[in-house]
Design an enzyme around this catalytic site. Structure first.
Site, PDB file in Angstrom:
ATOM      1  N   VAL A 163      40.895 -64.543  10.825  1.00 48.80           N
ATOM      2  CA  VAL A 163      40.143 -65.326   9.838  1.00 48.80           C
ATOM      3  C   VAL A 163      40.365 -64.686   8.468  1.00 48.80           C
ATOM      4  O   VAL A 163      39.960 -63.553   8.244  1.00 48.80           O
ATOM      5  CB  VAL A 163      38.636 -65.355  10.168  1.00 48.80           C
ATOM      6  CG1 VAL A 163      37.871 -66.181   9.125  1.00 48.80           C
ATOM      7  CG2 VAL A 163      38.407 -65.917  11.560  1.00 48.80           C
TER       8      VAL A 163
ATOM      9  N   HIS B 285      39.365 -60.434  15.799  1.00 50.40           N
ATOM     10  CA  HIS B 285      38.559 -61.513  15.237  1.00 50.40           C
ATOM     11  C   HIS B 285      38.483 -61.432  13.717  1.00 50.40           C
ATOM     12  O   HIS B 285      38.213 -62.449  13.061  1.00 50.40           O
ATOM     13  CB  HIS B 285      37.163 -61.502  15.854  1.00 50.40           C
ATOM     14  CG  HIS B 285      37.133 -62.112  17.222  1.00 50.40           C
ATOM     15  ND1 HIS B 285      36.083 -62.889  17.670  1.00 50.40           N
ATOM     16  CD2 HIS B 285      38.030 -62.080  18.245  1.00 50.40           C
ATOM     17  CE1 HIS B 285      36.340 -63.305  18.900  1.00 50.40           C
ATOM     18  NE2 HIS B 285      37.510 -62.813  19.267  1.00 50.40           N
TER      19      HIS B 285
ATOM     20  N   SER C  84      36.108 -59.354   6.564  1.00 51.00           N
ATOM     21  CA  SER C  84      35.094 -60.384   6.306  1.00 51.00           C
ATOM     22  C   SER C  84      34.147 -60.541   7.497  1.00 51.00           C
ATOM     23  O   SER C  84      32.986 -60.924   7.329  1.00 51.00           O
ATOM     24  CB  SER C  84      35.752 -61.719   5.973  1.00 51.00           C
ATOM     25  OG  SER C  84      36.598 -62.165   7.024  1.00 51.00           O
TER      26      SER C  84
ATOM     27  N   THR D 286      41.531 -52.183  37.195  1.00 50.79           N
ATOM     28  CA  THR D 286      41.357 -50.969  36.381  1.00 50.79           C
ATOM     29  C   THR D 286      40.660 -51.375  35.079  1.00 50.79           C
ATOM     30  O   THR D 286      41.287 -51.431  34.026  1.00 50.79           O
ATOM     31  CB  THR D 286      42.708 -50.293  36.086  1.00 50.79           C
ATOM     32  OG1 THR D 286      43.605 -51.268  35.504  1.00 50.79           O
ATOM     33  CG2 THR D 286      43.347 -49.749  37.355  1.00 50.79           C
TER      34      THR D 286
ATOM     35  N   ASP E 209      46.362 -50.624  30.749  1.00 57.77           N
ATOM     36  CA  ASP E 209      47.609 -50.576  31.509  1.00 57.77           C
ATOM     37  C   ASP E 209      48.111 -51.999  31.709  1.00 57.77           C
ATOM     38  O   ASP E 209      47.601 -52.938  31.096  1.00 57.77           O
ATOM     39  CB  ASP E 209      47.404 -49.851  32.850  1.00 57.77           C
ATOM     40  CG  ASP E 209      46.302 -50.482  33.711  1.00 57.77           C
ATOM     41  OD1 ASP E 209      45.957 -51.670  33.476  1.00 57.77           O
ATOM     42  OD2 ASP E 209      45.781 -49.801  34.607  1.00 57.77           O
TER      43      ASP E 209
ATOM     44  N   ASP F 276      39.655 -57.123  33.816  1.00 55.21           N
ATOM     45  CA  ASP F 276      40.655 -56.612  34.759  1.00 55.21           C
ATOM     46  C   ASP F 276      39.897 -55.953  35.908  1.00 55.21           C
ATOM     47  O   ASP F 276      39.445 -54.812  35.792  1.00 55.21           O
ATOM     48  CB  ASP F 276      41.577 -55.610  34.065  1.00 55.21           C
ATOM     49  CG  ASP F 276      42.537 -54.914  35.017  1.00 55.21           C
ATOM     50  OD1 ASP F 276      42.545 -55.241  36.224  1.00 55.21           O
ATOM     51  OD2 ASP F 276      43.294 -54.043  34.558  1.00 55.21           O
TER      52      ASP F 276
ATOM     53  N   GLY G  99      42.899 -63.336   7.309  1.00 56.23           N
ATOM     54  CA  GLY G  99      43.684 -62.110   7.352  1.00 56.23           C
ATOM     55  C   GLY G  99      42.783 -60.908   7.582  1.00 56.23           C
ATOM     56  O   GLY G  99      41.562 -61.026   7.742  1.00 56.23           O
TER      57      GLY G  99
ATOM     58  N   ASN H  44      31.722 -65.501  18.049  1.00 59.39           N
ATOM     59  CA  ASN H  44      31.241 -64.139  17.824  1.00 59.39           C
ATOM     60  C   ASN H  44      29.780 -63.926  18.208  1.00 59.39           C
ATOM     61  O   ASN H  44      29.402 -62.836  18.652  1.00 59.39           O
ATOM     62  CB  ASN H  44      31.402 -63.766  16.342  1.00 59.39           C
ATOM     63  CG  ASN H  44      32.847 -63.682  15.908  1.00 59.39           C
ATOM     64  OD1 ASN H  44      33.708 -63.228  16.650  1.00 59.39           O
ATOM     65  ND2 ASN H  44      33.124 -64.144  14.685  1.00 59.39           N
TER      66      ASN H  44
ATOM     67  N   PRO I 115      40.679 -68.440  18.301  1.00 63.60           N
ATOM     68  CA  PRO I 115      41.188 -68.791  19.635  1.00 63.60           C
ATOM     69  C   PRO I 115      40.086 -68.700  20.681  1.00 63.60           C
ATOM     70  O   PRO I 115      39.340 -67.721  20.737  1.00 63.60           O
ATOM     71  CB  PRO I 115      42.275 -67.744  19.875  1.00 63.60           C
ATOM     72  CG  PRO I 115      42.759 -67.396  18.500  1.00 63.60           C
ATOM     73  CD  PRO I 115      41.527 -67.439  17.633  1.00 63.60           C
TER      74      PRO I 115
ATOM     75  N   THR J  97      43.149 -56.205  29.301  1.00 67.33           N
ATOM     76  CA  THR J  97      43.232 -55.203  30.358  1.00 67.33           C
ATOM     77  C   THR J  97      42.031 -54.265  30.332  1.00 67.33           C
ATOM     78  O   THR J  97      41.795 -53.519  31.282  1.00 67.33           O
ATOM     79  CB  THR J  97      44.534 -54.397  30.237  1.00 67.33           C
ATOM     80  OG1 THR J  97      44.654 -53.528  31.374  1.00 67.33           O
ATOM     81  CG2 THR J  97      44.567 -53.538  28.987  1.00 67.33           C
TER      82      THR J  97
END
Length: 335
Positions: free
Chosen positions: A75, A71, A81, A253, A258, A250, A77, A99, A167, A198
């Site tokens: 934003v 995250h 921040s 596991t 994995d 997941d 790079g 967030n 995203p 995962t």
């Protein structure tokens, strides 16, 4: 290191990734795995020690620290921040919808930074702390090791609006792929980085629509395995629309890094819409991602190799090196 049989393949992949970083312009050329070898030689061990201590009381912390690096880099790079607290003149990225109430692990970042300031005052940037914490977290969960590119400096302003556009797991697959592509990450990188799911948990509110009102149909997502749907409905009742109850990303596991995440998708047990869409949404571009999901489900070595390469590439998104930047003494505020 964890999973030694995968290490040779990962090392080969990283040769290409380092070459890519070297071609990324003057700023990327300044990043190096050896950046702190003289100025703070025990930086990696310090980060690892603090995270191991935190993990003893909070098993979720590994996934949380990995997510903070994602995250942050998406934003402005990789400039730390995300870590800046709100001020009267600046909105914090922590308060952005993707967030707020879900990004966590900030006190552990504070502890890492405090330990490094004690050992090497004013040397290690908060952006590099996040990059190192992500690698250490993956490794401690059983995933691959990679040499983290270091030498970033810290940004001096948050970007609330940029964080609002992170995203989102409810977005169409083609929109998500485009957000990654805009940052130089291809479909293999996208599918590999999604594999961070995962480990960790997700709140019901991020996938509740799939259980009861998928795409405003007042029905469940038809791609969900029926028994998995029934279990999720028990955890996330329809009457609580803003449910923050946690569910394993997941279920097989949940705390081990994995490739079972991809096997879950092949069984229609991807928790988030963005997980399952990589296989089950051909109308949104899954034609390009579905074969990659299959490859990663069949080969943990290939997944580890691709994940490590993608993490190096992500860490080189507009790195903050030099210029009108700083190394923050406290990751929450500018100096």
């Amino acid at each position: 290191m964890a999973f030694p049989t995968a290490m040779a393949a990962v090392a080969v992949a990283l040769c290409a990734a380092f070459a890519l970083a070297a071609l990324g312009g003057a700023e990327a050329q300044q990043l190096s795995p050896a950046y702190y070898d003289d100025s703070c030689p025990h930086v990696y061990d310090t980060v690892r020690r603090v995270i191991q201590e935190a993990r003893a009381s909070d098993p979720r912390i590994l996934a949380s620290l990995l997510r903070l690096h994602f995250h942050d880099c998406f934003v402005n790079g990789c400039d730390a921040s995300l870590l800046l607290d709100e001020t009267p003149t600046m909105r914090s990225e922590k308060e952005a919808n993707p967030n707020k109430g879900s990004a966590r692990g900030f006190p552990v970042v504070d502890d890492i930074k405090a330990a490094l300031e004690n050992a090497c005052p004013g040397v290690v940037s908060c952006a590099d702390v996040l990059a190192l914490a992500a690698e250490v977290s993956v490794e401690l969960a059983g995933g691959p090791y990679w040499r983290v590119m270091l030498g970033r400096t810290d940004g001096m302003a948050a970007n609330f609006d940029g964080a609002q556009n992170l995203p989102n797991p409810t977005e169409p697959l083609n929109d998500l792929k485009q957000k990654f592509a805009d940052l130089g990450l291809d479909d293999t990188d996208f599918v590999a980085l999604q594999g961070a799911h995962t480990i960790g948990r997700a709140q019901c509110r991020f996938f509740q629509d799939r259980l009861y009102n998928f795409s405003d149909t007042e029905r469940s997502d038809p791609t969900l395995d029926r028994s998995y749907l029934a279990a999720l409905r028990e955890s996330c009742p329809a009457a609580v629309s803003d449910n923050t109850c946690l569910n394993n990303l997941d279920p097989a596991t949940p705390d081990t890094f994995d490739n079972r995440y991809y096997a879950n998708i092949l069984s229609n047990r991807g928790l988030l819409r963005s997980d399952q869409a990589m296989l089950s949404a051909p109308e949104e571009g899954a034609v390009s991602t579905a074969p990659i999901v299959g490859r990663f489900a069949n080969s943990q070595v290939e997944f580890f190799q691709s994940f490590a390469t993608a993490m190096v590439k992500m860490g080189n998104i507009a790195p903050m090196t030099g210029g009108l930047r700083e190394v923050r003494r406290n990751c929450r505020v500018v100096n």
